[in-house]
Structures are given as structure tokens and as C-alpha cells.
Design a protein around this motif. Sequence first.
Motif, mmCIF file in Angstrom:
data_model
loop_
_atom_site.group_PDB
_atom_site.id
_atom_site.type_symbol
_atom_site.label_atom_id
_atom_site.label_comp_id
_atom_site.label_asym_id
_atom_site.label_seq_id
_atom_site.Cartn_x
_atom_site.Cartn_y
_atom_site.Cartn_z
ATOM 1 N N ILE A 141 40.489 24.342 62.148
ATOM 2 C CA ILE A 141 39.325 24.950 61.468
ATOM 3 C C ILE A 141 39.792 25.680 60.209
ATOM 4 C CG2 ILE A 141 37.594 26.801 61.636
ATOM 5 C CD1 ILE A 141 37.290 25.972 64.627
ATOM 6 N N PHE A 142 40.904 26.401 60.356
ATOM 7 C CA PHE A 142 41.452 27.115 59.200
ATOM 8 C C PHE A 142 41.827 26.123 58.082
ATOM 9 C CE2 PHE A 142 45.276 28.630 56.946
ATOM 10 C CZ PHE A 142 44.718 29.705 56.283
ATOM 11 N N ALA A 143 42.525 25.046 58.467
ATOM 12 C CA ALA A 143 42.937 24.040 57.469
ATOM 13 C C ALA A 143 41.703 23.449 56.785
ATOM 14 C CB ALA A 143 43.759 22.931 58.127
ATOM 15 N N PHE B 233 42.223 33.684 65.915
ATOM 16 C CA PHE B 233 42.748 33.284 64.608
ATOM 17 C C PHE B 233 43.962 34.119 64.183
ATOM 18 C CE2 PHE B 233 38.530 31.401 64.401
ATOM 19 C CZ PHE B 233 38.809 30.162 63.824
ATOM 20 N N THR B 234 44.314 35.140 64.987
ATOM 21 C CA THR B 234 45.399 36.036 64.568
ATOM 22 C C THR B 234 46.746 35.323 64.522
ATOM 23 O OG1 THR B 234 45.665 36.739 66.849
ATOM 24 C CG2 THR B 234 44.263 38.120 65.438
ATOM 25 N N ALA C 294 52.178 32.112 61.052
ATOM 26 C CA ALA C 294 52.458 30.732 60.620
ATOM 27 C C ALA C 294 52.309 30.550 59.119
ATOM 28 C CB ALA C 294 51.527 29.763 61.356
ATOM 29 N N MET C 295 51.878 31.615 58.441
ATOM 30 C CA MET C 295 51.583 31.498 57.014
ATOM 31 C C MET C 295 52.728 30.937 56.153
ATOM 32 S SD MET C 295 48.683 31.894 55.710
ATOM 33 C CE MET C 295 47.046 32.441 56.127
ATOM 34 N N VAL D 89 51.576 26.611 69.259
ATOM 35 C CA VAL D 89 51.087 27.851 69.858
ATOM 36 C C VAL D 89 49.886 27.614 70.785
ATOM 37 C CG1 VAL D 89 51.969 29.330 68.019
ATOM 38 C CG2 VAL D 89 49.646 28.413 67.863
ATOM 39 N N GLY D 90 49.497 26.371 70.939
ATOM 40 C CA GLY D 90 48.399 26.055 71.852
ATOM 41 C C GLY D 90 47.026 26.432 71.333
ATOM 42 N N LEU D 91 46.875 26.514 70.002
ATOM 43 C CA LEU D 91 45.567 26.845 69.413
ATOM 44 C C LEU D 91 45.182 25.794 68.360
ATOM 45 C CD1 LEU D 91 46.245 30.663 68.870
ATOM 46 C CD2 LEU D 91 44.645 29.699 70.546
ATOM 47 N N PRO D 92 45.104 24.512 68.760
ATOM 48 C CA PRO D 92 44.856 23.449 67.771
ATOM 49 C C PRO D 92 43.528 23.625 67.047
ATOM 50 C CG PRO D 92 44.597 22.599 70.004
ATOM 51 C CD PRO D 92 45.180 23.977 70.136
ATOM 52 N N HIS D 93 42.475 24.076 67.746
ATOM 53 C CA HIS D 93 41.166 24.212 67.104
ATOM 54 C C HIS D 93 41.214 25.212 65.967
ATOM 55 C CE1 HIS D 93 39.150 21.659 69.918
ATOM 56 N NE2 HIS D 93 39.679 22.327 70.938
ATOM 57 N N GLU D 94 41.775 26.396 66.262
ATOM 58 C CA GLU D 94 41.807 27.457 65.262
ATOM 59 C C GLU D 94 42.533 26.999 63.998
ATOM 60 O OE1 GLU D 94 42.136 27.781 68.388
ATOM 61 O OE2 GLU D 94 41.270 29.657 69.130
#
Lengths: 246, 221
Positions: B195-197, B3-4, B9-10, B187-192
Amino acid sequence: MSMISIKNVSKWYGEFQVLTDCTTKVSKGEVVVVCGPSGSGKSTLIKTVNALEPFQKGEIFVDGISVGDAKTDLPKLRARIGMVFQNFELFPHLSITENLTIAQQRVLGRSLDEAMQKGMHYLDRVGLKAHAGKFPGQLSGGQQQRVAIARALAMDPIAMLFDEPTSALDPEMVNEVLDVMVELAQEGMTMMCVTHEMGFARKVANRVIFMDRGHIVEDCSKDEFFGNPDARSERAKQFLSKILQH
Amino acid sequence: MDFTQIVPAMPALWEGMLLTLKMLVLAVSGGVALGTVLALMRLSSNPLLSGLAKTYVNYFRSIPLLLVITWFYLAVPMLLNWITGTFVSVGAFTSCLVAFMMFEAAYYCEIVRAGIQSIPRGQLHAAYAVGMTYGQAMRLIILPQAFRKMMPLLLQQSVILFQDTSLVYAVGLMDFLNTARSKGDIVGLPHEFLIFAGAVYFVISFGASTLVKRLQKRLAV
């Protein structure tokens, strides 16, 4: 000169006729009490006077202006006639002060100062000046009805209509409202009152109208109405014997 | 799970959230205004006005929101072109805003209508009796009381709209969800990112709903 003149007024709700050929008038300074059993059309009749209830036949004139005429500026006419309702109908989202001033400002175009002065004068007259900042929900029924009377008076009406002003009140609060009405009558206000308070009628009414099933059955002076019971219609006798028994 | 990568991207996510909130606030304002007009039309004794409003409400309540969004994206520029005679580009944001306003107005109309009907008839009579016109009686007496009563329902409907604004992805607007999706892909982390969204949507919607329930209890007293 008659302030309110009702001529051959009939009204239907669909097929059902609520008013049949009603004719009467209220002269300037006169107090007329309208009574009768429930469903007799007395509330409907008084509401036709300021066009809250439309009617299909006949004519009503208030201060010479035809109420039924489509060209009549109804808001302007209504602003000149005060009305007091059975359920008070103060505006619950506005303070007592605002209840007294809103129509003066928005309808009559008075300044806030003038509206406040007038409003407070009448609030004082009904004995509630100390409650100016409260909301209607914080007052008792009798107090709310007195504010409602002050709200109507603040518009400087040429006549006042009362639609069963005491019938939603607790018995102990009836008199505080009637006292205000008696005072008004004694000052010469033109009044048309739908009420069953026969004590009030005896004290200040000039005339009494008795209605039954949409008809005006009796329309005579107070002395004639109460003093000569034998000359009354059967229906009126029956009604009077029931409400005057105690 | 990493999740880092969300931290860098914030700023972009915040931009997306601003777009979402801007869309929400404007759509709610416009939707409530149009819905109120529709409600007054529906309650009017004029059969033409009430019929028009009824048809409008029934129509928009019977078609999918996504359809309205995509359709308006094509139709609004065409319509403006037809009215003004010149070609005007309105952009995806405006066409989405119009779509949301018109679609939500149908729902707000029904809420406002119920609110107006819940105010006793005697209040209208009292307003008329002191000489108010229909407009004054509505504006000064009936609507303020009605809005107070229906505030919880209006807010609840707006929480639903908050979630539905994510449908703007269909016309390529970068709202919060669309930004999260695209950043996650990059960034290749669609799940993270998704989930965050989801967590952000949940916290805001659930929090707002809880506040509405509390408000409801307070207004009920």
C-alpha cells in the motif's frame, strides 16, 4: 554576364507538369519581376534556382555553377543566394539577433563578433535595430519580413530571390517591405522577384516575366511590358487588365 | 495495519527508489536519442531506411515489455559474447536498461516523428536557403522547435515508463517496488508495504502528470 541562367527547365509532380521548357536569365545587377496567375509555376520556378525544388529536365546556372549537377555542393551554393519567403520563415525559437547570426556563424564560419556586427548593420538598415532582443512572434508581419531580408543580406549574397514577399502582409505593411526592396534594387543588387506589385515592377524592374500554366509567356523589358500593351499575349493582357484596373 | 515497520526499512526503500530513478533517467535519455534517430530514418526519402525504422517500430510496439526484459537478459550477454568473442557479464541492470531503451524508442519515435511533421515545411526551406546542411537544419532549426512542441507527450510517455520500470523484478533487480515487496515479506507485513509503495507511485506519477498538463497549457499559448 548572367548571374542566373535558366535553360529549358521542366518539372513534374508525378504526372502533372508544373514547369514547361522555361528559359530566361538574370544578369548581374538586373532586377527581374516574375508575375502571373496563381498556379502558373512562378514560385516553383524561383525555388528551382536555389534547388529548394528539384527539376527533371534542363539546366540552371548560378554564377556559372550548375544547380542540377549532383556533384554541386548545394549548401555552399545556397549560402551565396539570399531568399525571402512569402511567410517570412524567421526561426521562431531564436531571437532576432540569433536569426541574423546563426547561419553566418554555422555556415560561413564567421566569429560571433563579426556576425553580430554584420547582422546589426543590416538590422539597422531595415530600421529595426531597437528590436534586436525580441523574438519573431513579437514583431508585426512587415517587421518580420524586413528582418528576413536583413537575415539574407547578412550572408553577403551575390543575388536575392523574393518569393511573393508582400502577399502575406496586411496592406499597410506592404510599403515598408517594398521600400527596402526598392533601395536594394537601386544599389545594384541582382534580384529575381515573384510579385504582383506592379508599382514595384514599374519603379525598379529591368525586365518582367509573365508566366501561365508553367510556361514563360512573356519575357521583355519593363518599358515594353507596360508601355506596349497591344503587343502582349492574350493571357497577359487579360491578367494585366485585371490587376491594373484599380 | 501496522505502518510503523516501514520506517526502519526506509534506507533500503530509498536505495530501491534510486535504482528506479537511475533506470528511468538513463532509459529516457537513451530512448529519446534512439527514437529521434528512428524518426529521422522513418521520415527519410530512402525507402530502405524508412522501411527499417517502420519494421522496428511495429515490432516493438507489438510485443510485451516483460518479454523484451526477460529476453534481453538472456540475449544481451550472448550478443556481446558473439561480437567481442569473449564472455562478458553485463548484469541485470544493463540488460534491463538496453531493453527499456530499445522498447521505449519505438514509442518515442512516433512522438518525435509527429513533432517534426508539425513544423511547417517552410522552416526547412528557410534553413536550406541560408546554406545549412540537412544535419544543421535538423539540429539547429527543426528539432529544437519540434521538441518544444512534443515535450508534454515525451514527459507523459516517461511517466508511463516510470511505472513500467517495476517490471525489472522479473530479472531480480531490487528497484523500489521489488524492495518494498521483499521487505514486507520479511517483516510479515506485505499489505502495508505494498500500500505504501502504491501511494508513492501514485503521488509521483499523478504529480508529474499534473505538471505536464500545466506545461501543456503554457506551451499552447
